[in-house]
Design a protein around this motif. Structure first.
Motif, PDB file in Angstrom:
ATOM      1  N   VAL A 296       7.752  -1.051   1.198  1.00 32.30           N
ATOM      2  CA  VAL A 296       6.801  -0.440   2.130  1.00 32.30           C
ATOM      3  C   VAL A 296       6.190   0.804   1.482  1.00 32.30           C
ATOM      4  CG1 VAL A 296       6.489   0.636   4.390  1.00 32.30           C
ATOM      5  CG2 VAL A 296       8.063  -1.303   4.130  1.00 32.30           C
ATOM      6  N   VAL A 297       4.859   0.856   1.458  1.00 32.56           N
ATOM      7  CA  VAL A 297       4.134   2.036   0.965  1.00 32.56           C
ATOM      8  C   VAL A 297       3.321   2.579   2.144  1.00 32.56           C
ATOM      9  CG1 VAL A 297       2.448   2.938  -0.657  1.00 32.56           C
ATOM     10  CG2 VAL A 297       3.989   1.098  -1.366  1.00 32.56           C
ATOM     11  N   PRO A 298       3.653   3.770   2.645  1.00 30.76           N
ATOM     12  CA  PRO A 298       2.906   4.341   3.768  1.00 30.76           C
ATOM     13  C   PRO A 298       1.428   4.538   3.422  1.00 30.76           C
ATOM     14  CG  PRO A 298       4.975   5.512   3.452  1.00 30.76           C
ATOM     15  CD  PRO A 298       4.806   4.626   2.258  1.00 30.76           C
ATOM     16  N   VAL A 299       0.561   4.112   4.347  1.00 33.76           N
ATOM     17  CA  VAL A 299      -0.885   4.231   4.136  1.00 33.76           C
ATOM     18  C   VAL A 299      -1.515   4.862   5.380  1.00 33.76           C
ATOM     19  CG1 VAL A 299      -0.976   2.272   2.564  1.00 33.76           C
ATOM     20  CG2 VAL A 299      -1.303   1.899   5.030  1.00 33.76           C
ATOM     21  N   PRO A 300      -2.712   5.450   5.232  1.00 32.09           N
ATOM     22  CA  PRO A 300      -3.378   6.025   6.410  1.00 32.09           C
ATOM     23  C   PRO A 300      -3.870   4.927   7.371  1.00 32.09           C
ATOM     24  CG  PRO A 300      -4.804   6.131   4.491  1.00 32.09           C
ATOM     25  CD  PRO A 300      -3.469   5.681   3.989  1.00 32.09           C
ATOM     26  N   ARG A 301      -4.083   5.344   8.582  1.00 33.66           N
ATOM     27  CA  ARG A 301      -4.542   4.400   9.620  1.00 33.66           C
ATOM     28  C   ARG A 301      -6.031   4.612   9.866  1.00 33.66           C
ATOM     29  NH1 ARG A 301      -1.741   1.493  13.523  1.00 33.66           N
ATOM     30  NH2 ARG A 301      -2.997   0.876  15.337  1.00 33.66           N
ATOM     31  N   GLN A 302      -6.776   3.524   9.951  1.00 33.19           N
ATOM     32  CA  GLN A 302      -8.216   3.634  10.217  1.00 33.19           C
ATOM     33  C   GLN A 302      -8.458   4.160  11.624  1.00 33.19           C
ATOM     34  OE1 GLN A 302      -8.643  -0.798   9.776  1.00 33.19           O
ATOM     35  NE2 GLN A 302     -10.082  -0.543  11.508  1.00 33.19           N
ATOM     36  N   LYS A 303      -9.579   4.856  11.795  1.00 29.81           N
ATOM     37  CA  LYS A 303      -9.862   5.541  13.054  1.00 29.81           C
ATOM     38  C   LYS A 303     -10.854   4.782  13.929  1.00 29.81           C
ATOM     39  CE  LYS A 303      -9.058   9.894  10.617  1.00 29.81           C
ATOM     40  NZ  LYS A 303      -8.673   9.192   9.366  1.00 29.81           N
ATOM     41  N   ASN A 304     -11.242   3.598  13.487  1.00 31.04           N
ATOM     42  CA  ASN A 304     -12.177   2.787  14.268  1.00 31.04           C
ATOM     43  C   ASN A 304     -11.837   1.316  14.061  1.00 31.04           C
ATOM     44  OD1 ASN A 304     -13.435   2.074  11.698  1.00 31.04           O
ATOM     45  ND2 ASN A 304     -14.344   4.125  11.787  1.00 31.04           N
ATOM     46  N   SER A 305     -12.722   0.445  14.503  1.00 28.61           N
ATOM     47  CA  SER A 305     -12.426  -0.998  14.426  1.00 28.61           C
ATOM     48  C   SER A 305     -13.168  -1.699  13.285  1.00 28.61           C
ATOM     49  CB  SER A 305     -12.815  -1.670  15.757  1.00 28.61           C
ATOM     50  OG  SER A 305     -14.203  -1.499  16.007  1.00 28.61           O
ATOM     51  N   TYR A 306     -13.901  -0.974  12.456  1.00 23.72           N
ATOM     52  CA  TYR A 306     -14.749  -1.628  11.451  1.00 23.72           C
ATOM     53  C   TYR A 306     -14.535  -1.122  10.015  1.00 23.72           C
ATOM     54  CZ  TYR A 306     -17.377   2.577  12.777  1.00 23.72           C
ATOM     55  OH  TYR A 306     -17.728   3.871  13.078  1.00 23.72           O
ATOM     56  N   ASP A 307     -13.662  -0.186   9.785  1.00 24.39           N
ATOM     57  CA  ASP A 307     -13.477   0.368   8.438  1.00 24.39           C
ATOM     58  C   ASP A 307     -12.330  -0.274   7.664  1.00 24.39           C
ATOM     59  OD1 ASP A 307     -15.551   2.154   8.131  1.00 24.39           O
ATOM     60  OD2 ASP A 307     -14.476   3.839   9.055  1.00 24.39           O
ATOM     61  N   CYS A 308     -11.806  -1.386   8.145  1.00 27.10           N
ATOM     62  CA  CYS A 308     -10.666  -2.000   7.458  1.00 27.10           C
ATOM     63  C   CYS A 308     -11.019  -2.415   6.032  1.00 27.10           C
ATOM     64  CB  CYS A 308     -10.151  -3.193   8.259  1.00 27.10           C
ATOM     65  SG  CYS A 308     -11.418  -4.391   8.709  1.00 27.10           S
ATOM     66  N   GLY A 309     -12.228  -2.956   5.825  1.00 33.31           N
ATOM     67  CA  GLY A 309     -12.644  -3.372   4.485  1.00 33.31           C
ATOM     68  C   GLY A 309     -12.795  -2.183   3.540  1.00 33.31           C
ATOM     69  N   VAL A 310     -13.297  -1.067   4.104  1.00 31.09           N
ATOM     70  CA  VAL A 310     -13.433   0.151   3.296  1.00 31.09           C
ATOM     71  C   VAL A 310     -12.061   0.645   2.845  1.00 31.09           C
ATOM     72  CG1 VAL A 310     -14.219   2.562   3.310  1.00 31.09           C
ATOM     73  CG2 VAL A 310     -15.571   0.792   4.464  1.00 31.09           C
TER      74      VAL A 310
END
Length: 351
Positions: A296-310
């Motif tokens: 497991v590598v901790p990663v930041p969480r996206q703040k909207n519903s459309y930035d997953c690809g970014v």
């Protein structure tokens, strides 16, 4: 007792008595002794006078020397002290003079250095502002072309052709399509091959997921038949589940696999698909079974519903500069979108 001395002259038998005033041997000895005594006394007297004068002279000289030496020593000491004092004074004066010169020069040098630094900073700021303006102009021009000639190819990244309509997904608040994902991952791959500072990254095309899901993992052995997979730092599998993008990464040197998901999903089934595909390729390539363990590598969480690809593209980029990262920091997704636009437009990735 009367002593007689006979003196015989040549040819005469006449004799004389002591009354004829011829001194006897005893009288002459006594006189000689007296004369010797007087002579000895005289000699002693002269010797004594001579020694006395010599002693007096020696004492006088010693007194003179004793009277003179302290004065001479005092003068010599005074002269030495004077010379030493003058030397120290000159050294102190020279040191003060040098310090004054240094104090006079240093502020000037510091001032010049400060001006030089300010000039460099000013030029850097000016270039940054100029570059920012140029970048803004490029983005605005791409936006215009997205409307006017959306079918035209803006850039060719290896085998991936990026059209303006694809760039529109980056410029709007929207999900990214397969073309943008594959093109950006290919930029990372190309950079890792040409830049020694970047870790070696090998990304699979996003279509691998649908391919394995529909046809099985057996046919994956053809995907990397000419690639030494074990020589890379990371093997990356972009995953699109129709509503969400995330990244699966395998690290050959540590034999670990991880999911990089900005929505913090577990994605166990999808990781199993990636493991099946790796097992097929590993056996075909190296003739040995594939073994790995999850991490497991901790990663930041996206703040909207459309930035997953970014975020998927950002995670891949971060692994290329920090291959052993134990945690990935957050980003400003809007700024990173603009960065991706410029990287794709130029056809190169800036580390």
């Amino acid at each position: 007792m009367l002593l007689y001395e006979y003196v015989t002259s040549e040819g005469s038998d006449q004799c004389y008595s002591s009354s004829s005033r011829v001194p006897s041997q005893g009288a002459r000895g006594t006189k000689f002794q007296e004369e010797n005594k007087q002579q000895f006394r005289h000699t002693q007297t002269k010797t004594g006078l001579k020694k006395g004068r010599k002693a007096e002279s020696s004492t006088g000289k010693d007194d003179i020397i004793e009277r003179k030496l302290p004065k001479e020593d005092e003068e010599q000491s005074s002269h030495t002290q004077t010379k030493t004092g003058i030397k120290k004074g000159r050294e102190a004066e020279s040191s003060t003079w040098k310090n004054d010169i240094m104090e006079t020069k240093l502020p000037k040098e510091d001032e010049e250095q400060s001006r030089h630094t300010q000039t460099k900073r000013g030029l850097k700021k000016a270039r940054k502002a100029e570059m920012s303006t140029l970048n803004d102009d490029i983005i605005e021009a791409i936006k215009v072309n997205c409307k006017r000639c959306h079918s035209d190819v803006m850039a060719q990244i290896n085998k991936v052709a990026v059209c303006y309509r694809d760039m529109a997904t980056l410029l709007r608040e929207n999900w990214l399509n397969d073309v943008i994902i594959n093109a950006y991952l290919e930029l990372i791959h190309l950079k890792s091959r040409t830049d020694g500072r970047a870790a070696k990254i090998y990304p699979f095309l996003s279509q691998w997921y649908q391919f394995v899901t529909l046809k099985g993992a057996t046919l994956m052995e053809r995907w990397a038949r000419n690639t030494d997979l074990a020589s890379y730092e990371w093997l990356l599998f972009p995953v699109n589940t129709n509503a969400h993008w995330f990244l699966i990464g395998f690290q050959p040197k540590s034999k670990t696999i991880a999911s990089f998901d900005s929505l913090h999903g577990e994605n166990e089934l999808d990781m199993e698909l990636a493991i099946d595909a790796l097992a097929v390729m590993w056996k075909k390539k190296y003739g040995m079974p594939f073994v790995c363990q999850a991490k497991v590598v901790p990663v930041p969480r996206q703040k909207n519903s459309y930035d997953c690809g970014v975020y998927l593209c950002y995670f891949a980029y971060y692994l290329s500069i920090q291959p052993d990262a134990e945690e990935i920091p957050d980003i400003d997704s809007k700024e990173y979108r603009h960065r991706m636009v410029l990287d794709l437009y130029r056809g190169s990735l800036m580390l």
